[in-house]
Design a protein around this motif. Structure first.
Motif, PDB file in Angstrom:
ATOM      1  N   GLN A  60       0.833  -1.201   0.000  1.00  0.00           N
ATOM      2  CA  GLN A  60       0.000   0.000   0.000  1.00  0.00           C
ATOM      3  C   GLN A  60       0.869   1.252   0.000  1.00  0.00           C
ATOM      4  OE1 GLN A  60      -2.555  -0.564   3.410  1.00  0.00           O
ATOM      5  NE2 GLN A  60      -4.139  -1.569   2.204  1.00  0.00           N
ATOM      6  N   LYS A  61       1.946   1.237   0.785  1.00  0.00           N
ATOM      7  CA  LYS A  61       2.854   2.377   0.834  1.00  0.00           C
ATOM      8  C   LYS A  61       3.497   2.598  -0.531  1.00  0.00           C
ATOM      9  CE  LYS A  61       6.882   4.163   3.240  1.00  0.00           C
ATOM     10  NZ  LYS A  61       7.923   3.908   4.212  1.00  0.00           N
ATOM     11  N   ALA A  67       1.614   6.409  -6.993  1.00  0.00           N
ATOM     12  CA  ALA A  67       0.550   7.349  -7.375  1.00  0.00           C
ATOM     13  C   ALA A  67       1.032   8.792  -7.238  1.00  0.00           C
ATOM     14  CB  ALA A  67      -0.691   7.115  -6.508  1.00  0.00           C
ATOM     15  N   GLU A  68       1.739   9.093  -6.147  1.00  0.00           N
ATOM     16  CA  GLU A  68       2.268  10.448  -5.971  1.00  0.00           C
ATOM     17  C   GLU A  68       3.285  10.772  -7.056  1.00  0.00           C
ATOM     18  OE1 GLU A  68       3.763  10.344  -1.979  1.00  0.00           O
ATOM     19  OE2 GLU A  68       1.796  10.734  -1.093  1.00  0.00           O
ATOM     20  N   VAL A  72       3.225  13.757  -9.888  1.00  0.00           N
ATOM     21  CA  VAL A  72       4.329  14.691 -10.118  1.00  0.00           C
ATOM     22  C   VAL A  72       4.721  14.680 -11.593  1.00  0.00           C
ATOM     23  CG1 VAL A  72       6.787  15.087  -9.648  1.00  0.00           C
ATOM     24  CG2 VAL A  72       5.212  14.633  -7.758  1.00  0.00           C
ATOM     25  N   VAL A  73       4.809  13.470 -12.165  1.00  0.00           N
ATOM     26  CA  VAL A  73       5.195  13.347 -13.577  1.00  0.00           C
ATOM     27  C   VAL A  73       4.151  14.025 -14.462  1.00  0.00           C
ATOM     28  CG1 VAL A  73       5.470  11.689 -15.475  1.00  0.00           C
ATOM     29  CG2 VAL A  73       6.616  11.291 -13.293  1.00  0.00           C
TER      30      VAL A  73
END
Length: 161
Positions: A60-61, A67-68, A72-73
């Motif tokens: 999950q981490k 996803a973060e 950003v991309v």
């Protein structure tokens, strides 16, 4: 004889009860062994569940980090696309056309209002300057940001003057 028979009967019953007790002890030992095995299996399963929970949290981490990173991309790509468009020829043409329309509108308003003469306005006309700019001539309407700022400064100077 009765007493002897009774004693024999009681002995036989005691022997039978001893056999029953021994059978129950064997059953108890088997059940105890099964219980120990079941408890050991439960401990192994609980340990496995703990490891799976830890793995799940780690996954999950990582998913959140991915996803973060994707956000950003995407933001960087969007910013790069906007910046690329701002420096593109079509965008610069649109900006020049906007400046030209603003200039013409302002010049017309200033001349009609008697605030400036056409001769004075000709001295600050930015378009001959732009036409002489080598970048402008080579790429047609490809204005630098400095040139656009210069035009706006000229417009501000006229509107104050």
């Amino acid at each position: 004889m009765r007493t002897k028979d009774q004693v024999l009967e009681q002995g036989r019953q005691l022997y039978q009860r001893d056999e029953e007790i021994e059978a129950l002890r064997v059953q108890l030992a088997m059940k105890s062994s099964q219980l120990d095995a079941t408890l050991e299996e439960l401990a192994v399963r609980q340990s496995a569940m703990g490891m799976m929970e830890a793995d799940n949290k780690a996954l999950q981490k990582k998913l959140v980090e991915v996803a973060e990173h994707q956000e950003v991309v995407i933001a960087e790509r969007s910013t790069a696309a906007v910046e690329a468009y701002k420096t593109s020829l079509p965008c610069r043409k649109l900006r020049l056309e906007g400046i030209k329309r603003s200039w013409e509108g302002l010049a017309s308003t200033l001349i009609q209002g008697g605030k400036v003469t056409a001769a004075k306005l000709g001295e600050v006309d930015p378009f001959p300057y732009m036409a002489a700019d080598p970048t402008y001539r080579e790429e047609g309407f490809d204005l630098t940001d400095d040139l656009i700022h210069h035009v706006f400064s000229l417009l501000d100077g006229i509107s104050r003057g």
